[in-house]
Design an enzyme around this catalytic site. Sequence first.
Site, PDB file in Angstrom:
ATOM      1  N   GLN A 249       0.830  -1.213   0.000  1.00 27.31           N
ATOM      2  CA  GLN A 249       0.000   0.000   0.000  1.00 27.31           C
ATOM      3  C   GLN A 249       0.857   1.252   0.000  1.00 27.31           C
ATOM      4  OE1 GLN A 249      -3.190   0.007  -0.478  1.00 27.31           O
ATOM      5  NE2 GLN A 249      -3.788  -2.091  -0.010  1.00 27.31           N
TER       6      GLN A 249
ATOM      7  N   CYS B  87      -8.822  -8.755   4.934  1.00 23.59           N
ATOM      8  CA  CYS B  87      -7.697  -9.670   5.227  1.00 23.59           C
ATOM      9  C   CYS B  87      -6.883  -9.170   6.420  1.00 23.59           C
ATOM     10  CB  CYS B  87      -6.789  -9.851   4.021  1.00 23.59           C
ATOM     11  SG  CYS B  87      -7.629 -10.500   2.585  1.00 23.59           S
TER      12      CYS B  87
END
Length: 432
Positions: free
Chosen positions: A224, A387
């Site tokens: 990310q 997740c």
Amino acid sequence: MSASLDVTSLADAEIHRLREDFPILQTQVNGHPLVYLDSGATSQRPQAVLDAERGFLTTLNSAVHRGAHTLAAEATELFEDARATVARFVGAHDDEIVWTSNATEAINLVAYAFSNASVGRGGAAAEKFRLGEGDEIVTTEMEHHANLIPWQELAARTGASLRVIPVDDDGALRLDEAVRLIGPRTRLVAVTHVSNVLGVINPVEQLIAAAHEAGALVLLDACQSVPHLPIDVKALDVDFAVFSGHKMLGPTGVGALYGRRELLEAMPPFLTGGSMITTVTTTSAEYLPPPQRFEAGTQRVSQAIALAAAVDYLSAVGMTRIADHEAALGHRLVEGLSAIDGVRVLGAGIDLPRVGLASFDIPGIHSHDVGQFLDDQGIAVRVGHHCAQPLHRRLGVTSSTRASTYLYSTESEVDAFLEGVAATIEFFGVRS
Ligand SMILES: Cc1ncc(COP(=O)(O)O)c(C=O)c1O
């Protein structure tokens, strides 16, 4: 492409020009213009990336590092050029980038290299990767499952123990606990750069310094961060970093592992087979140097070439400008959501820089209902645990709704989303 090498911030007009490069952003969903706020899960691809993949498949498609014919030679050259492009993008040397299917496979590659070294593979050079009882792997409570389960499995296979840096009530990493948990027994610290639930940029520099002081290696989950921030793996001084192509305007099926050259040279392979060897007999094999040592089997060629086109696109826009644009959208998201009665933004109180991503809970409405209500208005968000079950559990929720932006996202899209959330609460009648 319509992006330019401007040093100023991304202006509205430029974003609107950029958006024309992304065919999918012109679509309608449920009778509304698509508002795509799920780039944290997977990003959209500009025409240049779609063309790069199609162009390769149409004119050059062939296996790399195998054939002697013209197409194979040209494909091999493009494949290796793509590696060099991706390496430059993150400040690595060309031979320090290993192609993988995605970040998950890249993390498993490192975990299996440790595991194989621990059963004696790799000879004396692999000593650094040998784990046993008394050794410790350190990770955090905010990790994506991809950066947690491989370490649980590695610990179970080797007898090492897994230590987990906790987060505080807001979700911020407990650095005081990190300093206590990272010590002389630590062999590896695996941490996420940017939380895929909270959107905060973790102060990883402090963890990296503590790990190296303790003699441990560091793996950075940069899934990310590489798509959204300027990243230099050398300046960060990490030993390994992983990222996925599909989160950075590239295709699915390709990701990368960065590893410091001397570490990759000392590491035993994970997958074995064709294309990673020099000499094979019926009883033994000698391996190629990295990165090929870690690239067994026929490679994902068109995807790697398209990922390089994605990196070129991002570089032309400028990663600093993308980061600034998304930081502004991230704050608009957090502030806008926090102002809506009945919404709890996860990690809203954390005083750290952010990317354009925020997750929230509306007590009384399941995130799947929120997602469906927003979808009816053409707004695409992620729902569920993303997740990251341990982090959700720690924050007292089982699921949340996540909005995540990219360079093509606009303030008006964020505002449409905020209005959609307010309308969801109105519809379900659950104000606090
Ligand atoms: C922080 C983080 N790590 C790892 C992953 C796994 O990426 P992939 O599924 O592409 O392997 C993701 C994907 O959502 C992520 O956000």
